[in-house]
Scaffold this active site. Sequence first.
Site, mmCIF file in Angstrom:
data_model
loop_
_atom_site.group_PDB
_atom_site.id
_atom_site.type_symbol
_atom_site.label_atom_id
_atom_site.label_comp_id
_atom_site.label_asym_id
_atom_site.label_seq_id
_atom_site.Cartn_x
_atom_site.Cartn_y
_atom_site.Cartn_z
ATOM 1 N N LYS A 116 44.318 31.639 39.620
ATOM 2 C CA LYS A 116 43.634 32.903 39.301
ATOM 3 C C LYS A 116 44.176 33.402 37.978
ATOM 4 C CE LYS A 116 40.563 35.627 41.273
ATOM 5 N NZ LYS A 116 39.510 35.269 42.258
HETATM 6 P P1 NAD Z 1 32.246 43.060 39.986
HETATM 7 O O1 NAD Z 1 33.083 43.503 38.850
HETATM 8 O O2 NAD Z 1 30.938 42.423 39.716
HETATM 9 O O3 NAD Z 1 32.001 44.289 40.966
HETATM 10 C C1 NAD Z 1 33.029 45.051 41.532
HETATM 11 C C2 NAD Z 1 32.387 46.254 42.184
HETATM 12 O O4 NAD Z 1 33.369 47.010 42.871
HETATM 13 C C3 NAD Z 1 31.755 47.219 41.188
HETATM 14 O O5 NAD Z 1 30.584 47.770 41.758
HETATM 15 C C4 NAD Z 1 32.829 48.303 41.032
HETATM 16 O O6 NAD Z 1 32.293 49.537 40.587
HETATM 17 C C5 NAD Z 1 33.306 48.369 42.440
HETATM 18 N N1 NAD Z 1 34.618 48.932 42.657
HETATM 19 C C6 NAD Z 1 35.755 48.752 41.986
HETATM 20 N N2 NAD Z 1 36.726 49.452 42.575
HETATM 21 C C7 NAD Z 1 36.182 50.055 43.656
HETATM 22 C C8 NAD Z 1 36.654 50.898 44.676
HETATM 23 N N3 NAD Z 1 37.926 51.264 44.744
HETATM 24 N N4 NAD Z 1 35.813 51.327 45.615
HETATM 25 C C9 NAD Z 1 34.537 50.957 45.597
HETATM 26 N N5 NAD Z 1 34.026 50.169 44.667
HETATM 27 C C10 NAD Z 1 34.840 49.722 43.704
HETATM 28 O O7 NAD Z 1 33.189 42.085 40.849
HETATM 29 P P2 NAD Z 1 32.731 40.989 41.898
HETATM 30 O O8 NAD Z 1 32.679 39.696 41.200
HETATM 31 O O9 NAD Z 1 31.574 41.494 42.664
HETATM 32 O O10 NAD Z 1 34.029 40.922 42.844
HETATM 33 C C11 NAD Z 1 34.200 41.789 43.957
HETATM 34 C C12 NAD Z 1 35.211 41.170 44.903
HETATM 35 O O11 NAD Z 1 34.748 39.885 45.327
HETATM 36 C C13 NAD Z 1 36.588 40.916 44.332
HETATM 37 O O12 NAD Z 1 37.558 41.057 45.358
HETATM 38 C C14 NAD Z 1 36.527 39.459 43.907
HETATM 39 O O13 NAD Z 1 37.790 38.859 43.812
HETATM 40 C C15 NAD Z 1 35.714 38.905 45.044
HETATM 41 N N6 NAD Z 1 35.046 37.637 44.775
HETATM 42 C C16 NAD Z 1 34.182 37.484 43.740
HETATM 43 C C17 NAD Z 1 33.531 36.279 43.559
HETATM 44 C C18 NAD Z 1 32.496 36.069 42.486
HETATM 45 O O14 NAD Z 1 31.842 35.023 42.506
HETATM 46 N N7 NAD Z 1 32.279 36.989 41.577
HETATM 47 C C19 NAD Z 1 33.789 35.202 44.416
HETATM 48 C C20 NAD Z 1 34.678 35.383 45.471
HETATM 49 C C21 NAD Z 1 35.295 36.609 45.634
#
Ligand code: NAD
Length: 426
Positions: A116
């Site tokens: 990561k």
């Molecule tokens: P992103 O940046 O696209 O979206 C994150 C979202 O969370 C946004 O809407 C943001 O405003 C919101 N946010 C941030 N802090 C917050 C809080 N305290 N309360 C409520 N909302 C909050 O990110 P993403 O890619 O959607 O990732 C989200 C989660 O999923 C993370 O934990 C990431 O590690 C995990 N993840 C992502 C992927 C991927 O393919 N992008 C894959 C596996 C896991």
Amino acid sequence: MTGLAVPTQAPGGAANPYVTAQRQFDQAATLLNLDAGMRAVLREVRREFTANFPVRMDDGRIRIFTGYRVQHNLTRGPAKGGIRFHPDVSLDEVKALAMWMTWKCAVTGLPYGGAKGGVICDPGQLSRQELEHLTRRFTSEMTILIGPESDIPAPDVNTNSQVMAWIMDTISMERGYSVPATVTGKPLEIGGSEGRASATGRGVLVVTEAACQRVGIAPHEATVAIQGFGNVGSVSAQLLHEQGFRIVAVSDVYGGIYRPEGLDIPALLAHRDAGGRLADFAGTTQVANPALLELPVTILIPAALENQLTMANAARVQARLVVEAANGPTTPEADDIFRQRGIVLVPDILANAGGVTVSYFEWVQDLQSFFWEEDEINQRLTRVMERSYAQVEELAAAHKTTLRMGAYCLAVQRVADATQVRGIYP
Ligand code: NAD
């Protein structure tokens, strides 16, 4: 990408995610009876890299940023894991996320280890040019680590396909030829894969449906609250909505909206894509992020950051099913409370593995310069997620434990077996 003006605060204070990750590992190691040597190898990250690097800002000033890339394990293949841009990034957070990537790739049987990366920054406060310069310089710092055979980044919080394109271009310019397989989650124009943008959400859909069957929840009668409306949260909302689940609440970093009769998700997505704020979406009530987690819903999907479900609020969660779309949203104390209360939880290393699964498909396509159609990708993804879910459930039943520990047993045993057969070098 989301503008971040407000740093997040975990309810009940922030647990150290690396301590959480190691506690989860210890529990699995005990269940599996791992010997002391194997435990010692697997409970630490293998490599951690820190770069303090300069970026020239638009006003001519030089600012120093700090970024990390951590490789937890490389035994089953190249390291794989996203890159996050966020003000709260820390080395321990990145170490935890790297370890979770190792288990996630092992749960799904992908031939990867775990890594990561993260840069401490607030992308909402950077211009597009500053973001590009930051990305390219951080990539250049990481060139000693990343490449198609060694370590392959992907998008995570506040990074997207454009950021991946800058990473791919930087590596390619430094090598002197195009190296598309060096990063996944790229735009289609440069070797990205059909279905990658929606892959994590699609995986969330598959495991949610499987878990509903187990718990006895009929999708058409289920209500769902989703915390986080970024890549993972919004696609999960869309796909669940299409399958008849009633999404009643969603949120982003600024807060959430609630409508007990159900949100019109296609209209909400159009509103967001037109630049609208969630709070301005008509016909809804505002709900703060901590309150969203405690709404009277059937299914709760944390899809934002770590440490959202803790001992401070787990007793008040009303959902029957929690699906961890985010990484590390639940602390071990909250896990215990959910278990005692009979709340079923689908763990992150299984629930959000759809993203890395299609990242793997993208890497394979790039290496072969031969691209598949979206239907084929979605079918293969669904098969991987259904198979992984079934294996996890079977192991959880065999060990009379939770789905989290079932997933850990599957993953840790696979990595331990690979380590055993490779032996310790030299
Ligand atoms: P992103 O940046 O696209 O979206 C994150 C979202 O969370 C946004 O809407 C943001 O405003 C919101 N946010 C941030 N802090 C917050 C809080 N305290 N309360 C409520 N909302 C909050 O990110 P993403 O890619 O959607 O990732 C989200 C989660 O999923 C993370 O934990 C990431 O590690 C995990 N993840 C992502 C992927 C991927 O393919 N992008 C894959 C596996 C896991």
